[in-house]
Design an enzyme around this catalytic site. Sequence first.
Site, PDB file in Angstrom:
ATOM      1  N   TRP A  39      -3.764  -6.708   8.961  1.00 18.45           N
ATOM      2  CA  TRP A  39      -4.598  -6.677   7.750  1.00 18.45           C
ATOM      3  C   TRP A  39      -5.731  -5.680   7.985  1.00 18.45           C
ATOM      4  CZ3 TRP A  39      -5.599  -9.777   3.126  1.00 18.45           C
ATOM      5  CH2 TRP A  39      -4.506 -10.565   2.749  1.00 18.45           C
ATOM      6  N   GLU A  58      -2.776 -15.426  13.085  1.00 13.06           N
ATOM      7  CA  GLU A  58      -1.694 -15.474  14.073  1.00 13.06           C
ATOM      8  C   GLU A  58      -2.168 -15.081  15.491  1.00 13.06           C
ATOM      9  OE1 GLU A  58      -1.039 -14.135  10.813  1.00 13.06           O
ATOM     10  OE2 GLU A  58      -0.220 -16.136  10.493  1.00 13.06           O
ATOM     11  N   VAL A  94      -9.597  -8.071  11.691  1.00  9.95           N
ATOM     12  CA  VAL A  94     -10.697  -7.760  10.775  1.00  9.95           C
ATOM     13  C   VAL A  94     -10.587  -8.701   9.575  1.00  9.95           C
ATOM     14  CG1 VAL A  94     -11.722  -6.014   9.261  1.00  9.95           C
ATOM     15  CG2 VAL A  94     -10.786  -5.330  11.484  1.00  9.95           C
ATOM     16  N   THR A 151     -12.647 -16.447  -2.270  1.00  8.17           N
ATOM     17  CA  THR A 151     -12.255 -17.844  -2.044  1.00  8.17           C
ATOM     18  C   THR A 151     -12.741 -18.289  -0.668  1.00  8.17           C
ATOM     19  OG1 THR A 151     -10.163 -17.342  -0.956  1.00  8.17           O
ATOM     20  CG2 THR A 151     -10.139 -17.433  -3.375  1.00  8.17           C
ATOM     21  N   HIS A 196     -10.878 -18.743   1.911  1.00  5.47           N
ATOM     22  CA  HIS A 196      -9.927 -18.304   2.937  1.00  5.47           C
ATOM     23  C   HIS A 196     -10.630 -17.774   4.189  1.00  5.47           C
ATOM     24  CE1 HIS A 196      -5.542 -17.963   2.162  1.00  5.47           C
ATOM     25  NE2 HIS A 196      -5.578 -17.519   3.391  1.00  5.47           N
ATOM     26  N   PHE A 198     -12.964 -11.751  22.273  1.00  7.13           N
ATOM     27  CA  PHE A 198     -13.051 -12.000  20.825  1.00  7.13           C
ATOM     28  C   PHE A 198     -13.320 -10.688  20.086  1.00  7.13           C
ATOM     29  CE2 PHE A 198     -15.475 -13.518  17.031  1.00  7.13           C
ATOM     30  CZ  PHE A 198     -14.462 -14.268  16.458  1.00  7.13           C
ATOM     31  N   ARG A 231     -18.707  -1.211  11.930  1.00  5.36           N
ATOM     32  CA  ARG A 231     -18.453  -1.800  13.257  1.00  5.36           C
ATOM     33  C   ARG A 231     -17.199  -1.225  13.914  1.00  5.36           C
ATOM     34  NH1 ARG A 231     -21.655  -4.253  10.320  1.00  5.36           N
ATOM     35  NH2 ARG A 231     -23.337  -5.571  11.099  1.00  5.36           N
TER      36      ARG A 231
HETATM   37  C1  DLZ Z   1      -4.439 -14.333   3.905  1.00  8.42           C
HETATM   38  C2  DLZ Z   1      -5.412 -13.422   4.555  1.00  8.42           C
HETATM   39  C3  DLZ Z   1      -6.584 -13.021   3.890  1.00  8.42           C
HETATM   40  C4  DLZ Z   1      -6.925 -13.488   2.508  1.00  8.42           C
HETATM   41  N1  DLZ Z   1      -7.446 -12.159   4.432  1.00  8.42           N
HETATM   42  C5  DLZ Z   1      -7.207 -11.701   5.687  1.00  8.42           C
HETATM   43  C6  DLZ Z   1      -8.114 -10.800   6.309  1.00  8.42           C
HETATM   44  O1  DLZ Z   1      -9.121 -10.361   5.755  1.00  8.42           O
HETATM   45  N2  DLZ Z   1      -7.827 -10.401   7.582  1.00  8.42           N
HETATM   46  C7  DLZ Z   1      -6.729 -10.859   8.266  1.00  8.42           C
HETATM   47  O2  DLZ Z   1      -6.553 -10.479   9.441  1.00  8.42           O
HETATM   48  N3  DLZ Z   1      -5.850 -11.685   7.688  1.00  8.42           N
HETATM   49  C8  DLZ Z   1      -6.041 -12.104   6.421  1.00  8.42           C
HETATM   50  N4  DLZ Z   1      -5.151 -12.947   5.817  1.00  8.42           N
HETATM   51  C9  DLZ Z   1      -3.861 -13.252   6.513  1.00  8.42           C
HETATM   52  C10 DLZ Z   1      -3.950 -14.437   7.464  1.00  8.42           C
HETATM   53  O3  DLZ Z   1      -4.675 -14.095   8.646  1.00  8.42           O
HETATM   54  C11 DLZ Z   1      -2.511 -14.872   7.896  1.00  8.42           C
HETATM   55  O4  DLZ Z   1      -1.804 -13.745   8.347  1.00  8.42           O
HETATM   56  C12 DLZ Z   1      -1.727 -15.495   6.753  1.00  8.42           C
HETATM   57  O5  DLZ Z   1      -2.453 -16.550   6.158  1.00  8.42           O
HETATM   58  C13 DLZ Z   1      -0.364 -16.030   7.266  1.00  8.42           C
HETATM   59  O6  DLZ Z   1      -0.562 -17.073   8.236  1.00  8.42           O
END
Ligand code: DLZ
Length: 197
Positions: A26, A62, A118, A124, A126, A151, A165
């Site tokens: 992500w 993960e 990141v 939300t 999340h 970390f 950063r």
């Molecule tokens: C779902 C999600 C969201 C909304 N935002 C991020 C994020 O900003 N950075 C990131 O690394 N992962 C994000 N994820 C994905 C979750 O970490 C995860 O991969 C999914 O919920 C599947 O378990």
Amino acid sequence: MGIKGTPAATKHDGSNLRIGIVHARWNDAIIQALLEGAIDQLKQSGVSQENIVVQSVPGSFELPFACSKMIAASQVQTNTTTTATDLLGSSTNLLDVSSSADPNAPSKTFDAVIAIGVLIKGSTMHFEYISDAVTHGLMKVQLDTGIPVIFGVLTALTEEQALERAGIASGENKGHNHGVDWASAAVEMGVSAKSWS
Ligand code: DLZ
């Protein structure tokens, strides 16, 4: 004295270390900058290319699972070698093997793992749930395995904060690449953990 927001510099020799890096995909452009900063710094600290193992996962959630599995797999590989030797030979052979081993050779087991992700706050909850779970998950992995887990997860309120950063902000001040600091922490903790065990 270190500059504000970075640790005071210390120098450690990483040439006997094996370092794992697990990164989320992500916010990939930011991740790639952090990854590059971390790898460059590991090499500057003496860690060789073949002792830097990089693995990607979908998202930050993960990271703890992947770090745990990566560490366990590296420990099994090391143990399997011993077991295979054990099965093959007598105790004399085992003595021969240990006396011919180079005590300064890097182990196959990871000496430290860097978890890079990141997380950027959305509209939300999340962000809060994932940040909290990942932070606790990574702490648990290092305490359960005895292998330092660094970390390397940015928990930013805006994309601009994360870009800063990673040292790739727009404008004159590009910010500071925290991947560099995470690599230094991995080398210091890897060297220290070896001397403490
Ligand atoms: C779902 C999600 C969201 C909304 N935002 C991020 C994020 O900003 N950075 C990131 O690394 N992962 C994000 N994820 C994905 C979750 O970490 C995860 O991969 C999914 O919920 C599947 O378990």
